[in-house]
Design a protein around this motif. Structure first.
Motif, mmCIF file in Angstrom:
data_model
loop_
_atom_site.group_PDB
_atom_site.id
_atom_site.type_symbol
_atom_site.label_atom_id
_atom_site.label_comp_id
_atom_site.label_asym_id
_atom_site.label_seq_id
_atom_site.Cartn_x
_atom_site.Cartn_y
_atom_site.Cartn_z
ATOM 1 N N LEU A 25 0.800 -1.222 0.000
ATOM 2 C CA LEU A 25 0.000 0.000 0.000
ATOM 3 C C LEU A 25 0.836 1.277 0.000
ATOM 4 C CD1 LEU A 25 -2.966 -0.860 2.413
ATOM 5 C CD2 LEU A 25 -2.961 -0.772 -0.085
ATOM 6 N N SER A 26 2.139 1.150 0.233
ATOM 7 C CA SER A 26 2.959 2.362 0.342
ATOM 8 C C SER A 26 2.946 3.226 -0.926
ATOM 9 C CB SER A 26 4.390 2.004 0.750
ATOM 10 O OG SER A 26 5.021 1.166 -0.200
ATOM 11 N N PRO A 27 2.976 2.655 -2.138
ATOM 12 C CA PRO A 27 2.876 3.526 -3.326
ATOM 13 C C PRO A 27 1.533 4.246 -3.397
ATOM 14 C CG PRO A 27 3.758 1.370 -3.909
ATOM 15 C CD PRO A 27 3.222 1.252 -2.526
ATOM 16 N N VAL A 28 0.482 3.594 -2.906
ATOM 17 C CA VAL A 28 -0.844 4.227 -2.885
ATOM 18 C C VAL A 28 -0.837 5.425 -1.949
ATOM 19 C CG1 VAL A 28 -3.288 3.884 -2.367
ATOM 20 C CG2 VAL A 28 -1.964 2.026 -3.401
ATOM 21 N N TRP A 29 -0.247 5.238 -0.760
ATOM 22 C CA TRP A 29 -0.153 6.351 0.190
ATOM 23 C C TRP A 29 0.666 7.490 -0.418
ATOM 24 C CZ3 TRP A 29 -4.001 5.355 2.757
ATOM 25 C CH2 TRP A 29 -4.211 4.179 3.476
ATOM 26 N N ALA A 30 1.741 7.162 -1.120
ATOM 27 C CA ALA A 30 2.572 8.205 -1.725
ATOM 28 C C ALA A 30 1.751 9.055 -2.702
ATOM 29 C CB ALA A 30 3.769 7.585 -2.437
ATOM 30 N N LEU A 31 0.943 8.426 -3.518
ATOM 31 C CA LEU A 31 0.107 9.165 -4.464
ATOM 32 C C LEU A 31 -0.938 10.000 -3.733
ATOM 33 C CD1 LEU A 31 -0.410 6.454 -7.222
ATOM 34 C CD2 LEU A 31 0.995 8.521 -7.368
ATOM 35 N N MET A 32 -1.505 9.457 -2.665
ATOM 36 C CA MET A 32 -2.524 10.183 -1.906
ATOM 37 C C MET A 32 -1.928 11.412 -1.225
ATOM 38 S SD MET A 32 -4.878 7.167 -0.221
ATOM 39 C CE MET A 32 -5.904 8.389 0.605
ATOM 40 N N PHE A 33 -0.653 11.324 -0.808
ATOM 41 C CA PHE A 33 -0.002 12.449 -0.144
ATOM 42 C C PHE A 33 0.721 13.378 -1.132
ATOM 43 C CE2 PHE A 33 -0.193 9.565 3.610
ATOM 44 C CZ PHE A 33 -0.897 10.420 4.457
ATOM 45 N N GLY A 34 0.507 13.167 -2.417
ATOM 46 C CA GLY A 34 1.108 14.041 -3.413
ATOM 47 C C GLY A 34 2.603 13.851 -3.565
ATOM 48 N N LEU A 35 3.055 12.600 -3.501
ATOM 49 C CA LEU A 35 4.477 12.295 -3.610
ATOM 50 C C LEU A 35 4.742 11.319 -4.763
ATOM 51 C CD1 LEU A 35 5.117 11.779 0.201
ATOM 52 C CD2 LEU A 35 5.935 13.712 -1.167
ATOM 53 N N PRO A 36 4.385 11.691 -5.982
ATOM 54 C CA PRO A 36 4.597 10.770 -7.108
ATOM 55 C C PRO A 36 6.066 10.446 -7.337
ATOM 56 C CG PRO A 36 4.069 12.959 -7.907
ATOM 57 C CD PRO A 36 3.815 12.982 -6.434
ATOM 58 N N GLN A 37 6.972 11.340 -6.895
ATOM 59 C CA GLN A 37 8.402 11.096 -7.075
ATOM 60 C C GLN A 37 8.900 9.921 -6.246
ATOM 61 O OE1 GLN A 37 7.051 13.599 -5.430
ATOM 62 N NE2 GLN A 37 8.305 14.283 -3.700
ATOM 63 N N ALA A 38 8.092 9.489 -5.283
ATOM 64 C CA ALA A 38 8.499 8.375 -4.430
ATOM 65 C C ALA A 38 7.963 7.030 -4.912
ATOM 66 C CB ALA A 38 8.024 8.622 -2.988
ATOM 67 N N VAL A 39 7.068 7.044 -5.888
ATOM 68 C CA VAL A 39 6.380 5.813 -6.274
ATOM 69 C C VAL A 39 7.338 4.749 -6.809
ATOM 70 C CG1 VAL A 39 4.701 4.812 -7.883
ATOM 71 C CG2 VAL A 39 4.152 6.917 -6.629
ATOM 72 N N ALA A 40 8.254 5.136 -7.683
ATOM 73 C CA ALA A 40 9.191 4.155 -8.250
ATOM 74 C C ALA A 40 10.037 3.525 -7.146
ATOM 75 C CB ALA A 40 10.090 4.819 -9.293
ATOM 76 N N LEU A 41 10.519 4.341 -6.221
ATOM 77 C CA LEU A 41 11.302 3.824 -5.096
ATOM 78 C C LEU A 41 10.476 2.852 -4.267
ATOM 79 C CD1 LEU A 41 13.715 3.851 -3.086
ATOM 80 C CD2 LEU A 41 12.637 5.861 -2.032
ATOM 81 N N LEU A 42 9.238 3.215 -3.961
ATOM 82 C CA LEU A 42 8.388 2.375 -3.126
ATOM 83 C C LEU A 42 7.999 1.077 -3.828
ATOM 84 C CD1 LEU A 42 6.122 5.155 -1.611
ATOM 85 C CD2 LEU A 42 7.999 3.942 -0.496
#
Length: 202
Positions: free
Chosen positions: A156-173
């Motif tokens: 779920l961490s990539p989902v949380w990243a998108l919800m918090f406006g952190l698309p730059q973290a999605v690939a890492l997550l």
């Protein structure tokens, strides 16, 4: 928002090495020996993380392992952020996770990286880290299975990243989540067979 890709390749390699060496410190093994618990790799699942330390019955050692394993992931991120750009932050954090999972000091046989994963997320973006920790805690409270909680939190961490406006973290997550699932392959097999031990069981 795209992370600043400004760190020279040689510097990125140095940050990767620094993150790896920091993450490779096997705090579970060190603390188990310090508390007279023996070789942690010969206890329970043989994992070097906090959950296996808890199986020894020593809650203090388990808590310290959890804090220190999370702390090294957070430290890698915070140090890189203080001294370099965001691309180096992600490289250092990811490398710290790799260091925990594949430490050179233990023949590249390390832990599953959950505490380090949560620690680096808390340092990378505190709301994101809190969401991941809350996901782990809620799943663990309901099912009392540490590995299942880790898998759900990672997924779920990539989902949380998108919800918090952190698309730059999605690939890492996504990369971290894939590695967590790979590291938990035996646990997934036991979960499917209904044989995965519950939290607190020796």
């Amino acid at each position: 928002m795209i992370p600043d890709l400004v760190t020279p390749p040689v510097a990125l390699l140095l940050w990767a090495l620094a993150g790896y060496l920091l993450g490779s410190v096997p705090f579970g093994v060190v603390l188990a020996r310090a508390f007279g618990l023996g070789d942690l790799r010969k206890v329970g699942s043989g994992n070097i993380g906090a959950t296996n330390v808890l199986r020894t019955g020593n809650k203090t050692a388990a808590a310290l392992t959890l804090i220190l394993d999370g702390g090294k992931g957070a430290a890698a991120v915070l140090i890189a952020r203080a001294l370099a750009a965001e691309d180096a932050v992600q490289v250092a954090g990811f490398s710290a996770f790799l260091g925990h999972c594949f430490p050179v000091w233990l023949g590249f046989r390390g832990g599953k990286g959950v505490a380090t994963f949560l620690g680096l997320l808390l340092a990378f973006a505190f709301p994101l880290g809190l969401a991941a920790c809350a996901t782990w805690a809620a799943t663990a409270a309901i099912f009392r299975i540490s590995s299942l909680a880790a898998l759900v939190a990672a997924a779920l961490s990539p989902v949380w990243a998108l919800m918090f406006g952190l698309p730059q973290a999605v690939a890492l997550l996504l990369a971290l989540a894939v590695l967590i699932f790979i590291r938990h392959r035996p646990n997934i097999a036991r979960l499917l067979a209904g044989q995965e031990p519950r939290i607190g069981k020796k």
